[in-house]
Design a protein around this motif. Structure first.
Motif, PDB file in Angstrom:
ATOM      1  N   SER A 125      -6.679  -5.992  26.763  1.00 38.11           N
ATOM      2  CA  SER A 125      -6.805  -4.552  27.012  1.00 38.11           C
ATOM      3  C   SER A 125      -7.036  -4.227  28.479  1.00 38.11           C
ATOM      4  N   CYS A 126      -8.057  -4.835  29.095  1.00 41.53           N
ATOM      5  CA  CYS A 126      -8.414  -4.474  30.476  1.00 41.53           C
ATOM      6  C   CYS A 126      -8.083  -5.556  31.497  1.00 41.53           C
ATOM      7  N   GLY A 127      -7.742  -6.756  31.043  1.00 42.72           N
ATOM      8  CA  GLY A 127      -7.366  -7.834  31.954  1.00 42.72           C
ATOM      9  C   GLY A 127      -8.525  -8.626  32.532  1.00 42.72           C
ATOM     10  N   ALA A 128      -9.759  -8.321  32.125  1.00 42.80           N
ATOM     11  CA  ALA A 128     -10.913  -9.043  32.656  1.00 42.80           C
ATOM     12  C   ALA A 128     -10.922 -10.484  32.140  1.00 42.80           C
ATOM     13  N   ALA A 129     -11.246 -11.416  33.034  1.00 44.74           N
ATOM     14  CA  ALA A 129     -11.396 -12.815  32.629  1.00 44.74           C
ATOM     15  C   ALA A 129     -12.807 -13.013  32.101  1.00 44.74           C
ATOM     16  N   ARG A 130     -12.948 -13.903  31.108  1.00 48.81           N
ATOM     17  CA  ARG A 130     -14.280 -14.161  30.557  1.00 48.81           C
ATOM     18  C   ARG A 130     -14.445 -15.627  30.167  1.00 48.81           C
ATOM     19  N   PHE A 131     -15.677 -16.066  30.295  1.00 45.54           N
ATOM     20  CA  PHE A 131     -16.085 -17.408  29.904  1.00 45.54           C
ATOM     21  C   PHE A 131     -17.591 -17.357  29.708  1.00 45.54           C
ATOM     22  N   PRO A 132     -18.141 -17.975  28.679  1.00 44.24           N
ATOM     23  CA  PRO A 132     -17.471 -18.755  27.645  1.00 44.24           C
ATOM     24  C   PRO A 132     -16.667 -17.874  26.700  1.00 44.24           C
ATOM     25  N   PRO A 133     -15.845 -18.508  25.852  1.00 51.80           N
ATOM     26  CA  PRO A 133     -14.996 -17.741  24.948  1.00 51.80           C
ATOM     27  C   PRO A 133     -15.821 -16.921  23.958  1.00 51.80           C
ATOM     28  N   TYR A 175     -30.929 -38.041  34.230  1.00 49.97           N
ATOM     29  CA  TYR A 175     -29.594 -37.585  34.593  1.00 49.97           C
ATOM     30  C   TYR A 175     -29.645 -36.113  34.968  1.00 49.97           C
ATOM     31  N   VAL A 176     -28.627 -35.678  35.724  1.00 48.63           N
ATOM     32  CA  VAL A 176     -28.599 -34.333  36.286  1.00 48.63           C
ATOM     33  C   VAL A 176     -27.574 -33.484  35.534  1.00 48.63           C
ATOM     34  N   VAL A 177     -27.987 -32.268  35.182  1.00 51.13           N
ATOM     35  CA  VAL A 177     -27.092 -31.277  34.575  1.00 51.13           C
ATOM     36  C   VAL A 177     -26.971 -30.125  35.572  1.00 51.13           C
ATOM     37  N   VAL A 178     -25.727 -29.733  35.882  1.00 51.69           N
ATOM     38  CA  VAL A 178     -25.501 -28.663  36.847  1.00 51.69           C
ATOM     39  C   VAL A 178     -25.021 -27.390  36.158  1.00 51.69           C
ATOM     40  N   MET A 179     -25.375 -26.278  36.774  1.00 51.95           N
ATOM     41  CA  MET A 179     -24.900 -24.950  36.390  1.00 51.95           C
ATOM     42  C   MET A 179     -23.920 -24.540  37.481  1.00 51.95           C
ATOM     43  N   VAL A 180     -22.650 -24.340  37.108  1.00 47.76           N
ATOM     44  CA  VAL A 180     -21.586 -24.096  38.075  1.00 47.76           C
ATOM     45  C   VAL A 180     -21.053 -22.675  37.934  1.00 47.76           C
ATOM     46  N   ARG A 181     -21.030 -21.950  39.041  1.00 42.46           N
ATOM     47  CA  ARG A 181     -20.411 -20.621  39.070  1.00 42.46           C
ATOM     48  C   ARG A 181     -18.907 -20.845  39.188  1.00 42.46           C
ATOM     49  N   LEU A 182     -18.149 -20.390  38.218  1.00 42.16           N
ATOM     50  CA  LEU A 182     -16.706 -20.632  38.184  1.00 42.16           C
ATOM     51  C   LEU A 182     -15.966 -19.788  39.216  1.00 42.16           C
ATOM     52  N   ALA A 183     -15.066 -20.411  39.958  1.00 42.41           N
ATOM     53  CA  ALA A 183     -14.270 -19.688  40.949  1.00 42.41           C
ATOM     54  C   ALA A 183     -13.351 -18.682  40.274  1.00 42.41           C
ATOM     55  N   ALA A 184     -12.800 -19.018  39.109  1.00 45.68           N
ATOM     56  CA  ALA A 184     -11.856 -18.144  38.406  1.00 45.68           C
ATOM     57  C   ALA A 184     -12.539 -16.938  37.763  1.00 45.68           C
ATOM     58  N   VAL A 185     -13.825 -17.062  37.466  1.00 43.83           N
ATOM     59  CA  VAL A 185     -14.586 -15.990  36.830  1.00 43.83           C
ATOM     60  C   VAL A 185     -15.966 -15.975  37.487  1.00 43.83           C
ATOM     61  N   PRO A 186     -16.091 -15.403  38.701  1.00 41.51           N
ATOM     62  CA  PRO A 186     -17.313 -15.539  39.495  1.00 41.51           C
ATOM     63  C   PRO A 186     -18.612 -15.128  38.803  1.00 41.51           C
ATOM     64  N   GLY A 187     -18.574 -14.237  37.856  1.00 43.76           N
ATOM     65  CA  GLY A 187     -19.796 -13.828  37.172  1.00 43.76           C
ATOM     66  C   GLY A 187     -20.179 -14.750  36.026  1.00 43.76           C
ATOM     67  N   CYS A 188     -19.426 -15.824  35.826  1.00 45.17           N
ATOM     68  CA  CYS A 188     -19.667 -16.709  34.682  1.00 45.17           C
ATOM     69  C   CYS A 188     -19.972 -18.130  35.142  1.00 45.17           C
ATOM     70  N   PHE A 189     -20.644 -18.861  34.256  1.00 47.35           N
ATOM     71  CA  PHE A 189     -21.110 -20.199  34.584  1.00 47.35           C
ATOM     72  C   PHE A 189     -20.668 -21.205  33.531  1.00 47.35           C
ATOM     73  N   ALA A 190     -20.490 -22.444  33.963  1.00 46.61           N
ATOM     74  CA  ALA A 190     -20.235 -23.568  33.065  1.00 46.61           C
ATOM     75  C   ALA A 190     -21.276 -24.631  33.387  1.00 46.61           C
ATOM     76  N   TYR A 191     -21.626 -25.407  32.402  1.00 49.43           N
ATOM     77  CA  TYR A 191     -22.651 -26.441  32.555  1.00 49.43           C
ATOM     78  C   TYR A 191     -22.039 -27.794  32.266  1.00 49.43           C
ATOM     79  N   GLY A 192     -22.562 -28.820  32.887  1.00 48.23           N
ATOM     80  CA  GLY A 192     -22.093 -30.172  32.608  1.00 48.23           C
ATOM     81  C   GLY A 192     -22.895 -31.200  33.372  1.00 48.23           C
ATOM     82  N   ASN A 193     -22.662 -32.444  33.033  1.00 43.70           N
ATOM     83  CA  ASN A 193     -23.334 -33.548  33.726  1.00 43.70           C
ATOM     84  C   ASN A 193     -22.811 -33.655  35.152  1.00 43.70           C
TER      85      ASN A 193
END
Length: 139
Positions: free
Chosen positions: A39-47, A88-106
């Motif tokens: 509808s508006c074209g906004a990118a979003r993550f997580p699904p 072990y280290v877990v990082v919170m990453v600000r996604l370049a494709a969706v700057p207001g959203c984050f992904a987490y991982g080792n």
């Protein structure tokens, strides 16, 4: 991007739901994707089923490069999930494709991450149906 096998025996696995099943399937094929609202074209993550911008339903999947910047991280000293050897280290990453959203991982770097550091996603194959997205320094 590299692939690192990881034993799944005795470890909890993610349970895909209505909103995330297609994302996990893409990740198993080593494709990182975000949803784009029809509808508006906004990118979003997580699904998710509804767009947070316009509340529209649905959307299409758009493959994007798994790149971003480190927003934060934790050092985990307790065994949990797919972490492997502790600590072990877990990082919170600000996604370049969706700057207001984050992904987490080792964290797959050989040192501790730094805030604002550019990172690249790497796929970790757990088994035939499951891969995880981890992060390493981009440079």
């Amino acid at each position: 991007m590299s692939e690192r096998p990881l034993p799944a025996r005795g470890r909890p696995a993610p349970v895909p739901d209505r909103d995330s099943a297609a994302w996990w399937e893409r990740l198993a094929r080593h494709e990182f994707a975000v949803q784009r609202c029809g509808s508006c074209g906004a990118a979003r993550f997580p699904p998710r089923a509804f767009c947070p911008e316009c509340r529209g339903e649905g959307g299409d999947w758009e493959p994007v490069e798994p790149v971003g910047t480190v927003e934060s991280w934790i050092v985990n000293h307790q065994a949990f999930g797919f972490g492997g050897a502790e600590p072990y280290v877990v990082v919170m990453v600000r996604l370049a494709a969706v700057p207001g959203c984050f992904a987490y991982g080792n964290w797959r770097g050989d040192r501790e991450p730094r805030g604002g550091e550019a990172v690249l996603g790497v796929y970790t194959r757990v088994d035939q149906e499951l891969s995880l997205l981890d992060w390493r320094p981009a440079g």
